[in-house]
Design a protein around this motif. Structure first.
Motif, PDB file in Angstrom:
ATOM      1  N   SER A 145       0.825  -1.214   0.000  1.00  0.00           N
ATOM      2  CA  SER A 145       0.000   0.000   0.000  1.00  0.00           C
ATOM      3  C   SER A 145       0.854   1.257   0.000  1.00  0.00           C
ATOM      4  N   LEU A 146       1.991   1.234   0.714  1.00  0.00           N
ATOM      5  CA  LEU A 146       2.876   2.400   0.729  1.00  0.00           C
ATOM      6  C   LEU A 146       3.488   2.645  -0.657  1.00  0.00           C
ATOM      7  N   ILE A 147       3.834   1.570  -1.335  1.00  0.00           N
ATOM      8  CA  ILE A 147       4.436   1.706  -2.667  1.00  0.00           C
ATOM      9  C   ILE A 147       3.360   2.013  -3.714  1.00  0.00           C
ATOM     10  N   GLY A 148       2.195   1.388  -3.585  1.00  0.00           N
ATOM     11  CA  GLY A 148       1.172   1.519  -4.622  1.00  0.00           C
ATOM     12  C   GLY A 148       0.491   2.867  -4.683  1.00  0.00           C
ATOM     13  N   VAL A 149       0.611   3.685  -3.631  1.00  0.00           N
ATOM     14  CA  VAL A 149      -0.111   4.959  -3.621  1.00  0.00           C
ATOM     15  C   VAL A 149       0.427   5.905  -4.697  1.00  0.00           C
ATOM     16  N   ALA A 150       1.734   5.855  -4.997  1.00  0.00           N
ATOM     17  CA  ALA A 150       2.316   6.756  -5.997  1.00  0.00           C
ATOM     18  C   ALA A 150       1.793   6.467  -7.410  1.00  0.00           C
ATOM     19  N   PRO A 151       1.882   5.212  -7.893  1.00  0.00           N
ATOM     20  CA  PRO A 151       1.319   4.961  -9.234  1.00  0.00           C
ATOM     21  C   PRO A 151      -0.197   5.140  -9.281  1.00  0.00           C
ATOM     22  N   PHE A 162       5.370  11.278  -4.158  1.00  0.00           N
ATOM     23  CA  PHE A 162       6.503  10.392  -3.912  1.00  0.00           C
ATOM     24  C   PHE A 162       6.154   9.377  -2.828  1.00  0.00           C
ATOM     25  N   VAL A 163       6.755   8.198  -2.952  1.00  0.00           N
ATOM     26  CA  VAL A 163       6.528   7.141  -1.962  1.00  0.00           C
ATOM     27  C   VAL A 163       7.069   7.569  -0.607  1.00  0.00           C
ATOM     28  N   MET A 164       8.285   8.115  -0.608  1.00  0.00           N
ATOM     29  CA  MET A 164       8.897   8.675   0.599  1.00  0.00           C
ATOM     30  C   MET A 164       9.256  10.125   0.309  1.00  0.00           C
ATOM     31  N   GLN A 165       9.836  10.784   1.283  1.00  0.00           N
ATOM     32  CA  GLN A 165      10.077  12.219   1.121  1.00  0.00           C
ATOM     33  C   GLN A 165      11.540  12.621   1.079  1.00  0.00           C
ATOM     34  N   PHE A 166      12.475  11.675   1.224  1.00  0.00           N
ATOM     35  CA  PHE A 166      13.878  12.102   1.167  1.00  0.00           C
ATOM     36  C   PHE A 166      14.288  12.358  -0.281  1.00  0.00           C
ATOM     37  N   MET A 167      15.171  13.326  -0.442  1.00  0.00           N
ATOM     38  CA  MET A 167      15.633  13.733  -1.770  1.00  0.00           C
ATOM     39  C   MET A 167      17.041  13.201  -2.013  1.00  0.00           C
ATOM     40  N   LEU A 168      17.384  13.039  -3.293  1.00  0.00           N
ATOM     41  CA  LEU A 168      18.710  12.592  -3.685  1.00  0.00           C
ATOM     42  C   LEU A 168      19.489  13.784  -4.220  1.00  0.00           C
ATOM     43  N   PRO A 169      20.656  14.079  -3.679  1.00  0.00           N
ATOM     44  CA  PRO A 169      21.455  15.201  -4.193  1.00  0.00           C
ATOM     45  C   PRO A 169      21.769  15.016  -5.676  1.00  0.00           C
ATOM     46  N   GLY A 178      13.862  12.454 -12.934  1.00  0.00           N
ATOM     47  CA  GLY A 178      14.100  12.563 -11.498  1.00  0.00           C
ATOM     48  C   GLY A 178      12.979  11.942 -10.684  1.00  0.00           C
ATOM     49  N   TYR A 179      11.749  12.143 -11.142  1.00  0.00           N
ATOM     50  CA  TYR A 179      10.596  11.563 -10.443  1.00  0.00           C
ATOM     51  C   TYR A 179      10.679  10.037 -10.453  1.00  0.00           C
ATOM     52  N   PHE A 180      11.035   9.459 -11.594  1.00  0.00           N
ATOM     53  CA  PHE A 180      11.131   8.007 -11.707  1.00  0.00           C
ATOM     54  C   PHE A 180      12.272   7.458 -10.849  1.00  0.00           C
ATOM     55  N   VAL A 181      13.438   8.095 -10.914  1.00  0.00           N
ATOM     56  CA  VAL A 181      14.604   7.618 -10.158  1.00  0.00           C
ATOM     57  C   VAL A 181      14.341   7.679  -8.653  1.00  0.00           C
ATOM     58  N   MET A 182      13.783   8.784  -8.195  1.00  0.00           N
ATOM     59  CA  MET A 182      13.542   8.934  -6.760  1.00  0.00           C
ATOM     60  C   MET A 182      12.502   7.944  -6.261  1.00  0.00           C
ATOM     61  N   ASN A 183      11.445   7.715  -7.028  1.00  0.00           N
ATOM     62  CA  ASN A 183      10.437   6.761  -6.585  1.00  0.00           C
ATOM     63  C   ASN A 183      10.971   5.332  -6.591  1.00  0.00           C
ATOM     64  N   CYS A 184      11.828   5.014  -7.552  1.00  0.00           N
ATOM     65  CA  CYS A 184      12.457   3.685  -7.545  1.00  0.00           C
ATOM     66  C   CYS A 184      13.310   3.506  -6.295  1.00  0.00           C
TER      67      CYS A 184
END
Length: 399
Positions: A145-151, A162-169, A178-184
């Motif tokens: 459920s945590l992962i499925g909410v984004a798609p 986003f599934v989580m809220q931390f960002m990647l530098p 960027g959206y795809f990479v961060m959600n993966c």
């Protein structure tokens, strides 16, 4: 199919060992050493802390988005729990192996006795296995459920969350790439984080689920002692020459009962000592995650927060429920000393020994949070009320 109850226990422990080995923490194995998997897990957790710190810096000093700060803190609690459980298992591996060996010896010893003992063992291991199955289903549902909410939001509402809220530098979340990479990356963290906490909790859950077994076996011993006492009374009436042999038997069994209670006290003391920091960190971080998640949900800033809120609440009450199991077992020892034995037929010297055992049972402490607050369902309810009150105060402050 397992042929004996002891083999069922071994299968359960084997599952725990395999789950722990995936995380590099198979501490129940005598040959365990920190390996490459252990260091990979440690590095990944530390990287998560770095990314979380970077995200907090951006939200506080650049975007000044305070609600998002609380959303970031929600998942931080689970990461702290996993790190604490990993380090605790590595540091206390000898004591954890002792608990495992103690339970295995009990299964091997009492699996050879009469049906009442085997029934106690079977009931205990079945209860532990049912709990493990529940945790597997629960973790899969929550992670899904945590992962499925984004798609789901992307397909139904055409909204990018986003599934989580931390960002990647160096990764721009506003771009499609960027959206795809961060959600993966977020999905990977959810899967491994969920499995890591599940594997870390398994042995604690199994150990505490065996606590009532000690009281059940004590009851069986009391019933055996009662049979001998009744047999002695019958022999006295018949002037039988077996009186001396019967008295020796029940004296030996009574001593065995006292040793069994000492064994239980040692078992509980080791559990309390080895899980002191785990329980303290678990309750503290769950409280933080619950307050932060509830605040975000009320403000409407986190569409997927319901699943994580359910996860935190269920874990809170699972831990508090296990603490209540220990409390009920301690009370059961006291009740057994009163109701399960024909104590008035014992000689005076044995009555004094039984009274000493009763006094010790009355002073047996359960699991605690930081040696101050008892771990129980009542504590969970009080903590829930406190979290709700604090959340309402924060909302009134913002308004």
């Amino acid at each position: 199919m397992a042929k004996t109850v002891a083999q069922s226990y071994d299968k359960t422990i084997l599952f725990i060992k395999i789950s722990s080995a995936v995380c590099g923490a198979n501490v129940l194995s005598p040959a365990y050493r920190m390996n490459i998997l252990t260091w990979i897990v440690i590095v990944c957790i530390n990287l998560y802390y770095v990314f979380t710190g970077y995200t907090l810096y951006v939200n506080i000093y650049v975007e000044k988005d305070w609600p998002n700060v609380l959303q970031v803190l929600c998942y931080l609690g689970s990461a702290v729990q996993g790190y604490c459980k990993l380090l605790n298992a590595i540091h206390n591996k000898e004591s954890l192996r002792f608990l495992d060996q103690e339970l295995r010896e009990i299964y091997l010893e009492y699996d050879q006795k009469h049906a009442d003992y085997r029934y106690c063992l079977k009931t205990t291991i079945d209860r532990a296995n049912k709990f493990i199955k529940f945790m597997i289903i629960f973790q899969i549902l929550i992670s899904g459920s945590l992962i499925g909410v984004a798609p789901f939001y992307r397909l139904v509402f055409n909204q990018r969350i986003f599934v989580m809220q931390f960002m990647l530098p160096g990764v721009d979340p506003s771009t499609e790439y960027g959206y795809f990479v961060m959600n993966c990356m977020h999905c990977i963290c959810i899967i491994f984080g969920s499995f890591g906490n599940f594997a870390a909790d398994l042995f604690f859950f199994v150990v505490v689920s065996h606590v009532p077994m000690f009281k059940d076996i004590l009851t069986c011993k009391f019933h055996d002692l009662n049979d001998l006492l009744e047999e002695e009374v019958a022999d006295n009436e018949n002037n039988n020459n077996r009186i001396k042999d019967v008295r020796e038997d029940f004296r030996s069994l009574l001593i065995d009962i006292f040793k069994w209670h000492q064994r239980y006290l040692r078992f509980i003391a080791i559990v309390k000592e080895n899980y002191f920091w785990v329980l303290l960190v678990e309750m503290g971080t769950v409280a933080l995650s619950l307050a932060s998640t509830l605040f975000c949900l009320i403000l409407g800033t986190w569409p997927g927060g319901q699943s994580y809120l359910a996860y935190c609440f269920i874990m809170l009450y699972i831990y508090c429920g296990l603490g209540t199991v220990v409390e009920v077992t301690n009370d059961g020892f006291i009740d057994s000393c009163y109701t399960e034995i024909i104590w008035y037929k014992l000689p005076v010297s044995q009555r004094k020994m039984l009274r000493m055992m009763l006094m010790m049972a009355q002073n047996t402490d359960g699991l605690t949070i930081g040696s101050v607050i008892p771990l129980s369902m009542n504590t969970g309810l009080q903590l829930t009320k406190t979290i709700y009150t604090m959340t309402m105060m924060l909302i009134n402050f913002l308004e």
